[in-house]
Design a protein around this motif. Structure first.
Motif, short mmCIF file in Angstrom:
data_model
loop_
_atom_site.label_atom_id
_atom_site.label_comp_id
_atom_site.label_asym_id
_atom_site.label_seq_id
_atom_site.Cartn_x
_atom_site.Cartn_y
_atom_site.Cartn_z
N ARG A 2 0.84 -1.19 0.00
CA ARG A 2 0.00 0.00 0.00
C ARG A 2 0.87 1.24 0.00
O ARG A 2 2.03 1.21 0.40
CB ARG A 2 -0.90 0.00 1.23
CG ARG A 2 -1.83 -1.18 1.38
CD ARG A 2 -2.43 -1.18 2.78
NE ARG A 2 -1.37 -1.21 3.79
CZ ARG A 2 -1.56 -0.84 5.06
NH1 ARG A 2 -2.76 -0.39 5.44
NH2 ARG A 2 -0.57 -0.90 5.93
N ASN A 495 0.97 -0.23 -12.58
CA ASN A 495 0.14 -0.70 -11.48
C ASN A 495 -1.10 -1.47 -11.94
O ASN A 495 -1.97 -1.78 -11.12
CB ASN A 495 -0.31 0.48 -10.62
CG ASN A 495 0.84 1.13 -9.88
OD1 ASN A 495 1.26 0.66 -8.82
ND2 ASN A 495 1.39 2.20 -10.44
N TRP A 496 -1.16 -1.78 -13.23
CA TRP A 496 -2.37 -2.39 -13.78
C TRP A 496 -2.65 -3.77 -13.18
O TRP A 496 -3.80 -4.14 -12.93
CB TRP A 496 -2.25 -2.49 -15.30
CG TRP A 496 -3.50 -2.93 -15.98
CD1 TRP A 496 -3.77 -4.14 -16.55
CD2 TRP A 496 -4.69 -2.16 -16.16
NE1 TRP A 496 -5.03 -4.17 -17.09
CE2 TRP A 496 -5.63 -2.94 -16.86
CE3 TRP A 496 -5.06 -0.86 -15.81
CZ2 TRP A 496 -6.89 -2.49 -17.19
CZ3 TRP A 496 -6.32 -0.40 -16.15
CH2 TRP A 496 -7.22 -1.21 -16.83
N TRP A 498 -1.82 -5.15 -10.15
CA TRP A 498 -2.20 -5.29 -8.75
C TRP A 498 -2.97 -4.09 -8.19
O TRP A 498 -3.43 -4.12 -7.06
CB TRP A 498 -0.96 -5.53 -7.88
CG TRP A 498 0.06 -4.45 -8.00
CD1 TRP A 498 1.08 -4.36 -8.89
CD2 TRP A 498 0.17 -3.27 -7.19
NE1 TRP A 498 1.82 -3.22 -8.71
CE2 TRP A 498 1.28 -2.53 -7.65
CE3 TRP A 498 -0.57 -2.76 -6.11
CZ2 TRP A 498 1.67 -1.32 -7.08
CZ3 TRP A 498 -0.17 -1.56 -5.55
CH2 TRP A 498 0.93 -0.87 -6.04
N GLY A 499 -3.12 -3.03 -8.98
CA GLY A 499 -3.80 -1.85 -8.50
C GLY A 499 -5.31 -1.89 -8.72
O GLY A 499 -5.86 -2.83 -9.29
N ASP A 500 -5.98 -0.85 -8.27
CA ASP A 500 -7.43 -0.69 -8.47
C ASP A 500 -7.65 -0.15 -9.89
O ASP A 500 -7.47 1.03 -10.15
CB ASP A 500 -7.98 0.29 -7.43
CG ASP A 500 -9.50 0.43 -7.52
OD1 ASP A 500 -10.09 0.00 -8.54
OD2 ASP A 500 -10.10 1.02 -6.60
N ARG A 501 -8.02 -1.03 -10.79
CA ARG A 501 -8.08 -0.68 -12.21
C ARG A 501 -9.12 0.41 -12.48
O ARG A 501 -8.92 1.26 -13.34
CB ARG A 501 -8.38 -1.92 -13.05
CG ARG A 501 -7.26 -2.94 -12.99
CD ARG A 501 -7.48 -4.10 -13.94
NE ARG A 501 -6.38 -5.05 -13.89
CZ ARG A 501 -6.28 -6.12 -14.66
NH1 ARG A 501 -7.25 -6.38 -15.55
NH2 ARG A 501 -5.24 -6.93 -14.56
N LYS A 502 -10.21 0.38 -11.75
CA LYS A 502 -11.24 1.40 -11.95
C LYS A 502 -10.70 2.79 -11.62
O LYS A 502 -10.89 3.74 -12.38
CB LYS A 502 -12.46 1.07 -11.07
CG LYS A 502 -13.67 1.96 -11.31
CD LYS A 502 -14.85 1.48 -10.47
CE LYS A 502 -16.07 2.36 -10.73
NZ LYS A 502 -17.23 1.92 -9.92
N SER A 503 -9.99 2.90 -10.49
CA SER A 503 -9.41 4.18 -10.10
C SER A 503 -8.34 4.61 -11.09
O SER A 503 -8.21 5.80 -11.42
CB SER A 503 -8.81 4.08 -8.69
OG SER A 503 -9.80 3.77 -7.74
N LEU A 504 -7.55 3.65 -11.58
CA LEU A 504 -6.50 3.97 -12.55
C LEU A 504 -7.09 4.51 -13.85
O LEU A 504 -6.57 5.47 -14.44
CB LEU A 504 -5.65 2.73 -12.82
CG LEU A 504 -4.77 2.23 -11.66
CD1 LEU A 504 -4.13 0.90 -12.03
CD2 LEU A 504 -3.71 3.27 -11.30
N TYR A 506 -10.02 6.03 -14.17
CA TYR A 506 -10.54 7.36 -13.89
C TYR A 506 -9.41 8.41 -13.88
O TYR A 506 -9.56 9.51 -14.41
CB TYR A 506 -11.27 7.37 -12.54
CG TYR A 506 -12.64 6.76 -12.57
CD1 TYR A 506 -13.39 6.74 -13.75
CD2 TYR A 506 -13.20 6.19 -11.44
CE1 TYR A 506 -14.65 6.17 -13.78
CE2 TYR A 506 -14.48 5.61 -11.47
CZ TYR A 506 -15.19 5.61 -12.65
OH TYR A 506 -16.44 5.05 -12.70
#
Length: 645
Positions: A2, A495-496, A498-504, A506
């Motif tokens: 995080r 970060n695609w 392991w990250g939050d794709r929706k936030s990325l 946006y």
């Protein structure tokens, strides 16, 4: 992982934001700032130790607020110190005494040096003074650090830029507390040489002695220049041709002592520990010695931001090895930035600092992803694939900023770096041994010949790559929002998985809309026709645009001033480097431009509009802001002017 796991990475933006706000604001009183930080600290400590039940946002806001105010405080202190470091009376004196701070640097028609003013003489007599002056002399003997010279007349302030997008040399030097220059020729006298051996000039003497060793042992002149830059961080003597070759092949970082060089030194120093079992105490003592030697190298090479960053990072990594733990690279990177900014807040405006940290951030973020593209079958291919991944990651992170500042992109940077980086590693190993064993007659000469040959090979390959067709993309431009959009897309890519794709998505969409809106506003506000006037002391240049056509007329402005002062504005505005020559009819000192419907009186720099009256006339200041002027006529003296039709 995080974002909360990287505390120093969270702290850094607030400190930087405070510095940025302070730099562009009037002087803010220091005492209230310090008091406010103290109040924030007391409140923060009370909430933490009293264990009051409050929202976690409250102590977090206090902590980040303290960092923000600390950035403002550090910047304000630096502004005060810089204001006190120069005497404004220096520009009005009859004579001045000054202490030489450096060794001479050869220039085309003179020798450059830096002096620190001690006293000045005016109508009231001799008085104490202070300030740094760049002097250019033609003395028969070189100036040596510690000497005191008596100079007639007064120095002149370094002039600010005259035109928009012109490099601000005065601000660049002001960040080094240099505000004056003086072309003294032979009009000076050495009055004291007793302080030449003073301890404060030990570093300059040591670097001079090491440079003399390189001059003696490395026979090839070009190889000698590269060796001095590579080993000692002194680029002042590099020929322009060599600089351009390395810049156009994307290998200029080899000549600027940076994290790469510190990493090579670090690898050399840690080599004795590989494959050898040592006691814990002996290992710790050796690692402490490694840290000391890294910082000694940083001192010898001039403490550039990239070297300090790398020395701090490797010191923290080494300290982690002593405790048998591996600290986060992101935390180390951010912590080193916090230290450097705390020591010199204005360093965030230096291109070297920005590129250095962007390159390392790009390597940390993107190199692991790039390495997954291919699994080499053997160690040799793996080694070159590692270099390729590092070069790609660093270039992807830095190229938007490089285009913003330098407007070029080296097409063959991968090919060049695959050869130049290993070669520079070998050169540095041989060069360090050469400097260490230069006292051994035959060995020093052999090592000098080896270094000379290796650097000759390095220069030859650099020129081969430079001469490849399409090797350098020039006159590229990028807007601020375009630069941010590229960095956000790189962040989304990294970060695609392991990250939050929706936030990325946006985040990328918001930046894309901002970039598109910026481009749309530029096109909508672009007038159908405009005249740009660049007026200097030696002449005037007129750039006229009608739709997609570009015309120009030069009235005695020197070509070198056009290249340095006006071409950056042409690049930023997407105007050609060599516009079509405008048609003019000359009657005495009056030039008539029938295609555009105006006249120009060269002697007075006056414009008469005839039947085609402009819609807007404004003076364009160096920072890009504009001051409206009356539209009846224009007298263009010393500056840039914009006329909209």
């Amino acid at each position: 992982m995080r974002f909360a796991d990287f505390p120093f990475l969270r702290y850094l933006p607030f400190l930087v934001l405070g510095v940025l706000l302070s730099q562009d604001s009037p002087l803010i009183p220091v005492a209230p700032l310090a008091s406010l930080i103290g109040i924030f600290w007391v409140l923060y400590a009370y909430l933490i130790f009293a264990k009051r039940k409050v929202s976690k946002l409250v102590p977090a806001a206090l902590a980040y607020g303290m960092l923000f105010l600390l950035g403002v405080l550090l910047s304000e202190n630096q502004k005060i110190r810089r204001g006190e470091s120069v005497d404004i009376k220096l520009g009005e004196c009859d004579f001045y005494l000054a202490r030489v701070e450096k060794y001479d640097v050869p220039k085309p028609n003179s020798l450059e040096n830096l002096v620190e003013v001690i006293q000045i003489k005016d109508s009231t007599g001799w008085i104490s003074s202070k300030g740094k002056v760049l002097v250019y002399h033609r003395g028969a003997d070189p100036l040596i650090p510690g000497q005191v010279i008596l100079v007639k007349k007064c120095p002149e302030p370094i002039p600010p830029p005259l035109f928009p997008n012109e490099f601000d040399y005065s601000s660049f030097l002001a960040r080094k507390d240099i505000h004056f220059r003086h072309f003294i020729g032979n009009d000076f006298r050495i009055v004291d040489s007793t302080a030449q051996g003073a301890p404060r000039f030990w570093l300059q003497r040591t670097r001079k002695q090491l440079a003399a060793v390189i001059d003696e042992l490395v026979p090839n002149p070009e190889s000698r220049q590269i060796a001095v830059a590579l080993l000692l961080g002194q680029k002042e003597t590099l020929d322009r041709e060599i600089r351009e070759a390395y810049a156009k092949t994307g290998t200029m970082h080899i000549l600027a002592v940076s994290g790469l060089h510190v990493g090579i030194i670090y690898a050399i120093l840690l080599f004795p520990l590989k494959g050898i079992r040592t006691k814990a105490r002996s290992r710790k003592l050796y690692l402490i010695l490694v840290i000391l030697l890294i910082w000694l190298y940083a001192v010898l090479t001039g403490f550039s931001p990239s070297v300090v960053r790398a020395a701090t990072m490797f010191s923290l990594l080494t300290a982690g090895q002593m405790r048998e733990r591996k600290p986060s690279s992101w935390n180390i990177l951010a912590f080193s930035a916090l230290i450097i900014i705390s020591m010199d807040p204005a360093v965030i405006f230096e291109v070297g600092f920005q590129l250095s940290y962007l390159a390392v951030a790009g390597i940390l973020l993107l190199q692991p992803i790039i390495l997954k593209w291919w699994l080499p079958p053997n160690r040799i291919l793996e080694y070159f694939w590692q270099i390729t991944a590092v070069s790609l990651a660093a270039q992807l992170a830095t190229f938007p900023l490089s285009i913003l500042y330098f407007h070029i992109f080296p097409s063959y940077f991968l090919i060049a770096n695959l050869v130049i980086i290993p070669l520079s590693f070998v050169v540095m190993n041989a060069g360090i041994v050469m400097l260490a064993l230069s006292w051994v007659p035959w060995l020093g000469k052999v090592l000098g010949l080896s270094v000379s040959g290796l650097i000759w090979l390095q220069n030859w390959f650099t020129r081969v790559v430079q001469d490849l067709p399409g090797g350098n993309l020039e006159r590229l431009t990028i807007t601020f929002w375009g630069m941010l959009l590229i960095w956000v897309l790189l962040f989304v890519w990294a970060n695609w998985e392991w990250g939050d794709r929706k936030s990325l998505i946006y985040l990328a969409l918001v930046l894309f809309l901002l970039w598109s809106g910026d481009r749309l506003m530029r096109e909508v506000s672009r007038p159908p026709a405009e005249l740009l006037v660049f007026s200097g002391e030696k002449g005037v240049l007129l750039d006229f645009r009608a739709g997609g056509q570009h015309f120009s007329w030069n009235e005695n402005l020197p070509p070198e001033q056009i290249s340095f002062s006006i071409d950056p504005n042409r690049i930023a505005a997407h105007r050609p480097q060599l516009p079509e020559s405008a048609l003019a009819v000359r009657e005495g000192k009056v030039l008539s431009f029938p295609l555009f419907g105006y006249q120009f009186e060269a002697g007075r720099n006056k414009f008469l509009w005839g039947g085609r009256r402009p819609l807007l006339i404004e003076r364009v200041l160096p920072d890009g802001s504009c001051e409206p002027l009356p539209i009846d006529s224009l007298i263009a003296n010393n500056g840039a002017f914009r006329v909209v039709f």
